[in-house]
Design an enzyme around this catalytic site. Structure first.
Site, PDB file in Angstrom:
ATOM      1  CG  ASP A 188      -1.962   1.046   1.231  1.00  9.02           C
ATOM      2  OD1 ASP A 188      -2.359   1.477   0.133  1.00  9.02           O
ATOM      3  OD2 ASP A 188      -2.419   1.441   2.321  1.00  9.02           O
ATOM      4  CG  HIS A 235      -6.156   4.474  -1.739  1.00  8.16           C
ATOM      5  ND1 HIS A 235      -4.855   4.323  -1.323  1.00  8.16           N
ATOM      6  CD2 HIS A 235      -6.286   3.688  -2.834  1.00  8.16           C
ATOM      7  CE1 HIS A 235      -4.230   3.489  -2.128  1.00  8.16           C
ATOM      8  NE2 HIS A 235      -5.073   3.093  -3.057  1.00  8.16           N
ATOM      9  CG  ASP A 255      -5.078   1.252   8.197  1.00  9.75           C
ATOM     10  OD1 ASP A 255      -5.118   0.420   9.119  1.00  9.75           O
ATOM     11  OD2 ASP A 255      -4.097   1.994   8.019  1.00  9.75           O
TER      12      ASP A 255
END
Length: 307
Positions: A82, A209, A254
């Site tokens: 990433d 993202h 995340d």
């Protein structure tokens, strides 16, 4: 089951109108929780390793943890870099067994971003490794990239970028942002822009993202047990589910994992002040990760029973 690349995952996702979850990993409990959720939901899985995770746990340790998980896991798993900052990091990950890498030249001028991306593509494709790139910038802080504001992806540039660089998937900016403080006002994603990009590049896998939803129950739990994260707000889950029907095949998550894990650890330690056995608070944290990922797979990504 051996590691796989994302090609077949994304082909199925595009046709099925769902997205594959790309979850960032830093340690054993996070990896175990994510894989347990994916196994229960029979969902394809991307485990993401950031530059920060490589520095914290080391690439070798993380890959060995994944290797251990593969002994029993019966589902397609891809390991992805990433936000690779440069060619050397991407090369190290490709040589180290990653099946997918992201080269992030989004902070560079257009032509320089293309040149850097193409250099990684040329090396990766010789090794059979997938390459994700990024065009446009997300607000917030992510590893080496800091941006005060969103710079939305231009659809015409997106098409040219993909053609000239040869990248396999493209992360675009349509209103998501990094971190736990994504919106000050009404949350909004630019679906008109997304639809235009999808129509210009049919069957091409797009990536979002900065797509954590920052569930308020865990914000409240963390703050109740000593945390200080007021005003955190993420991307509404219904908007993310909608994006998956517009050619978005990969959604990065995340912050939500970190939030669930930390909130549960805080609660466990506050309620059991004499406890000092790491297993007694990391065990519940691992379960929190599993529950969070399972919720995302079922209700946000829509990829349950997709293998």
């Amino acid at each position: 089951m051996p590691l796989t690349g994302p090609r077949e995952m994304f082909q199925k996702a595009y046709k099925g109108g769902y997205a594959v979850g790309a979850f960032n990993v830093n340690n054993m409990e996070i990896i175990q929780g994510i894989i347990a959720a994916a196994e229960e939901e029979r969902a394809p899985l991307i485990l993401q390793v950031s530059a920060g995770a490589r520095k914290y746990a080391s690439q070798v340790y993380l890959m060995k943890l994944v290797e251990a998980a593969l002994v029993d896991a019966d589902l397609p798993i891809c390991v992805h870099l990433d936000h690779g900052a440069d060619f050397d990091i991407c090369k190290a990950c490709i040589d180290g067994g990653f099946t997918s890498v992201m080269i992030d030249g989004s902070h560079l001028p257009f032509d320089e971003n293309i040149a850097l991306t193409k250099r990684v593509v040329d090396y990766a494709h010789d090794k059979g490794v997938w390459v994700e790139a990024e065009l446009g910038r997300l607000a917030g802080i992510e590893e080496h990239v800091v941006s005060e504001e969103n710079v939305y992806t231009d659809p015409d540039q997106a098409m040219e970028f993909v053609e000239r660089s040869g990248c396999d998937s493209l992360a675009i900016a349509i209103g998501t942002s990094h971190g736990a403080y994504k919106f000050k006002g009404e949350p909004r994603l630019d679906f008109e822009r997304l639809e235009k990009i999808t129509k210009m590049m049919p069957d091409y896998p797009l990536v979002l993202h900065g797509s954590s939803s920052v569930p308020q129950e865990f914000v409240e739990m963390a703050n109740q047990f000593g945390g200080q994260i007021p005003g955190a707000k993420g991307v509404p889950e219904d908007l993310l589910r909608k994006a998956a029907t517009y050619g978005v095949c990969k959604i990065n998550i995340d912050t939500d994992i970190r939030l669930a894990m930390t909130a549960v650890i805080r609660k466990t330690l506050m309620e059991n002040p004499s406890e000092f056995d790491p297993r007694k608070y990391l065990g519940p944290a691992r379960t929190a990760v599993k529950n969070m990922v399972q919720h995302k797979i079922k209700n946000v990504l829509g990829c349950s029973n997709a293998i």
